[in-house]
Design a protein around this motif. Sequence first.
Motif, PDB file in Angstrom:
ATOM      1  N   VAL A 120      36.799  26.848  45.569  1.00  0.00           N
ATOM      2  CA  VAL A 120      37.634  27.189  46.730  1.00  0.00           C
ATOM      3  C   VAL A 120      38.001  28.669  46.720  1.00  0.00           C
ATOM      4  CG1 VAL A 120      39.764  26.607  47.950  1.00  0.00           C
ATOM      5  CG2 VAL A 120      38.615  24.872  46.599  1.00  0.00           C
ATOM      6  N   GLU A 121      38.183  29.226  45.522  1.00  0.00           N
ATOM      7  CA  GLU A 121      38.650  30.616  45.416  1.00  0.00           C
ATOM      8  C   GLU A 121      37.598  31.636  45.836  1.00  0.00           C
ATOM      9  OE1 GLU A 121      38.926  28.346  43.104  1.00  0.00           O
ATOM     10  OE2 GLU A 121      41.021  28.238  42.478  1.00  0.00           O
ATOM     11  N   THR A 122      36.335  31.248  45.815  1.00  0.00           N
ATOM     12  CA  THR A 122      35.280  32.216  46.112  1.00  0.00           C
ATOM     13  C   THR A 122      35.323  32.592  47.594  1.00  0.00           C
ATOM     14  OG1 THR A 122      33.908  31.430  44.300  1.00  0.00           O
ATOM     15  CG2 THR A 122      32.777  32.598  46.068  1.00  0.00           C
ATOM     16  N   ARG A 123      35.697  33.862  47.852  1.00  0.00           N
ATOM     17  CA  ARG A 123      35.846  34.398  49.219  1.00  0.00           C
ATOM     18  C   ARG A 123      36.721  33.494  50.094  1.00  0.00           C
ATOM     19  NH1 ARG A 123      30.353  35.783  48.612  1.00  0.00           N
ATOM     20  NH2 ARG A 123      30.234  37.907  47.808  1.00  0.00           N
ATOM     21  N   GLN A 124      37.796  33.051  49.492  1.00  0.00           N
ATOM     22  CA  GLN A 124      38.718  32.125  50.158  1.00  0.00           C
ATOM     23  C   GLN A 124      39.164  32.650  51.521  1.00  0.00           C
ATOM     24  OE1 GLN A 124      41.988  31.147  47.583  1.00  0.00           O
ATOM     25  NE2 GLN A 124      42.099  29.094  48.474  1.00  0.00           N
ATOM     26  N   GLY A 125      39.111  31.784  52.521  1.00  0.00           N
ATOM     27  CA  GLY A 125      39.592  32.156  53.860  1.00  0.00           C
ATOM     28  C   GLY A 125      38.539  32.832  54.724  1.00  0.00           C
ATOM     29  N   ILE A 172      28.826  35.990  41.712  1.00  0.00           N
ATOM     30  CA  ILE A 172      29.144  37.322  42.235  1.00  0.00           C
ATOM     31  C   ILE A 172      30.655  37.530  42.158  1.00  0.00           C
ATOM     32  CG2 ILE A 172      29.141  38.775  44.308  1.00  0.00           C
ATOM     33  CD1 ILE A 172      26.470  37.362  45.077  1.00  0.00           C
ATOM     34  N   ALA A 173      31.423  36.498  42.531  1.00  0.00           N
ATOM     35  CA  ALA A 173      32.884  36.602  42.467  1.00  0.00           C
ATOM     36  C   ALA A 173      33.352  36.834  41.027  1.00  0.00           C
ATOM     37  CB  ALA A 173      33.529  35.340  43.040  1.00  0.00           C
ATOM     38  N   PHE A 174      32.676  36.199  40.089  1.00  0.00           N
ATOM     39  CA  PHE A 174      33.049  36.345  38.678  1.00  0.00           C
ATOM     40  C   PHE A 174      32.988  37.820  38.251  1.00  0.00           C
ATOM     41  CE2 PHE A 174      32.078  36.209  34.086  1.00  0.00           C
ATOM     42  CZ  PHE A 174      33.110  35.403  33.630  1.00  0.00           C
ATOM     43  N   THR A 176      32.824  40.557  40.521  1.00  0.00           N
ATOM     44  CA  THR A 176      33.422  41.548  41.407  1.00  0.00           C
ATOM     45  C   THR A 176      34.906  41.303  41.644  1.00  0.00           C
ATOM     46  OG1 THR A 176      32.730  40.248  43.317  1.00  0.00           O
ATOM     47  CG2 THR A 176      31.264  42.008  42.626  1.00  0.00           C
ATOM     48  N   ASN A 177      35.370  40.098  41.327  1.00  0.00           N
ATOM     49  CA  ASN A 177      36.762  39.775  41.645  1.00  0.00           C
ATOM     50  C   ASN A 177      37.629  39.903  40.394  1.00  0.00           C
ATOM     51  OD1 ASN A 177      38.931  39.051  43.127  1.00  0.00           O
ATOM     52  ND2 ASN A 177      38.270  36.966  43.549  1.00  0.00           N
ATOM     53  N   SER A 178      38.877  39.827  40.666  1.00  0.00           N
ATOM     54  CA  SER A 178      39.994  39.919  39.723  1.00  0.00           C
ATOM     55  C   SER A 178      39.700  39.670  38.246  1.00  0.00           C
ATOM     56  CB  SER A 178      41.021  38.887  40.146  1.00  0.00           C
ATOM     57  OG  SER A 178      40.561  37.591  39.789  1.00  0.00           O
ATOM     58  N   THR A 179      40.567  40.183  37.454  1.00  0.00           N
ATOM     59  CA  THR A 179      40.558  39.904  36.035  1.00  0.00           C
ATOM     60  C   THR A 179      40.889  38.438  35.774  1.00  0.00           C
ATOM     61  OG1 THR A 179      42.810  40.692  36.076  1.00  0.00           O
ATOM     62  CG2 THR A 179      41.152  42.220  35.259  1.00  0.00           C
TER      63      THR A 179
HETATM   64  C1  LIG Z   1      39.297  36.604  44.409  1.00  0.00           C
HETATM   65  O1  LIG Z   1      40.125  35.666  43.768  1.00  0.00           O
HETATM   66  C2  LIG Z   1      41.243  35.210  44.530  1.00  0.00           C
HETATM   67  C3  LIG Z   1      42.083  34.296  43.666  1.00  0.00           C
HETATM   68  O2  LIG Z   1      41.343  33.646  42.695  1.00  0.00           O
HETATM   69  C4  LIG Z   1      40.730  34.534  45.807  1.00  0.00           C
HETATM   70  O3  LIG Z   1      41.788  34.088  46.598  1.00  0.00           O
HETATM   71  C5  LIG Z   1      39.845  35.506  46.589  1.00  0.00           C
HETATM   72  O4  LIG Z   1      39.287  34.877  47.729  1.00  0.00           O
HETATM   73  C6  LIG Z   1      38.719  36.001  45.694  1.00  0.00           C
HETATM   74  N1  LIG Z   1      37.879  37.008  46.386  1.00  0.00           N
HETATM   75  C7  LIG Z   1      36.537  36.877  46.431  1.00  0.00           C
HETATM   76  C8  LIG Z   1      35.835  38.012  47.096  1.00  0.00           C
HETATM   77  O5  LIG Z   1      35.918  35.940  45.977  1.00  0.00           O
END
Ligand SMILES: *[C@@H]1O[C@H](CO)[C@@H](O)[C@H](O)[C@H]1NC(C)=O
Length: 360
Positions: A120-125, A172-174, A176-179
């Motif tokens: 769900v967190e991957t590019r959420q929204g 990719i999210a792993f 490029t995204n958050s620590t």
């Molecule tokens: C990065 O992680 C946050 C929280 O885990 C998430 O809400 C967000 O959509 C993620 N961004 C991407 C580009 O996946």
Amino acid sequence: MAISLRSHMYFLAFCASLLIPTNCQTEPPENHVALFIFGDSLFDAGNNKFLKNAAFRADFWPYGETFFKNATGRFSDGRLIPDFIAGYLKLPLLPPYLQPGNQDYIYGVNFASAGAGALVETRQGTVIDLNTQLGYFKDVEKKLRQELGDAETYKLISKALHLFSVGGNDYIAFFTNSTALRSFSKEEYVRIVIGNLTTVIKEIYKNGGRRFGFANVGPYGCAPYSRALSSSGGCLEEATALVKLHNRELSKVLEDLQKELKEFGYSILDFYTSLSKRMDNPSKYGFKVGKVACCCSGPFKGILNCGVKNQYELCDDPTEYLFFDSAHLTDKAHNQLAELMWSGSPDVTRPSNLKTVLKA
Ligand SMILES: *[C@@H]1O[C@H](CO)[C@@H](O)[C@H](O)[C@H]1NC(C)=O
Ligand SMILES: *[C@@H]1O[C@H](CO)[C@@H](O)[C@H](O)[C@H]1NC(C)=O
Ligand SMILES: *[C@@H]1O[C@H](CO)[C@@H](O)[C@H](O)[C@H]1NC(C)=O
């Protein structure tokens, strides 16, 4: 008699050729295999163009230029792998689930969303995540039951093919995204991704699904997009390692599911190896260029801006290229990979090809 035979042949001819995506006559449900499509941009036939804040869209020129002569939302110059599989199944092209006015699910439908992952967190929204795609599938199943009754619906779903391409965006999210994501070990992260995919497969099974097809995760660490990020122009080795781990785990989990679930049939296309071979040796497969994209800009055409006004370059002949944009393939490449998925030998489809799985 002559007329009905002719119209039947006409139906087969124009559905299979995929020239006209809609208006194929309805065949009785007992005579066809429906196709339900899940996952990411490899399979998205245009769902994202109906999202308010889509992570990625491809409903503008030059996407669609060769086959459709217009952009459909597919990330290619033409058709995607599921479009060719629909052709093998003698089905019309399956429309995006979010396409307004689409209410006919007898042949199946396409839930895939560019940028989506299993988490769900991957590019959420900005995407339709896999769990939401599952929810849409359940809605479709309910509508079919109202229309056809329980027994016919069960028959339709249990004969249907459920096709998946998912996981690439989670990795990719792993990177490029958050620590936050990085606090997982690679092994833990792969387990969570596969765990979520497994849950979705089991839910579809509970709703009657018996036949599943998968493209495993491709060599995205070596795509033009990744090469442009790498200082040497080589592959991103860390991404490659993670993808390989995922693909090994996917094979294992599906083997286990087959032991656990009665009548569960599946086929995995080794998309990773099939695409790698074409990237390394394009001429052997009828391509001139394997590592640089047809559309986009920068080194390897690795900057994902195909179709963005005044920013991109476009090649003259996409049939010479494996990659259409920096992360997605051409119609010609999809055609070859779909053929492998459908009828390929055991070195690229495990444990067998789709044709065999559907006969069982
Ligand atoms: C990065 O992680 C946050 C929280 O885990 C998430 O809400 C967000 O959509 C993620 N961004 C991407 C580009 O996946
Ligand atoms: C191409 O698609 C656009 C929007 O998706 C539409 O407005 C236009 O009429 C289409 N053109 C052709 C030639 O079908
Ligand atoms: C599915 O993913 C979530 C994170 O989105 C994770 O917390 C959960 O444990 C995963 N489920 C499985 C069965 O692995």
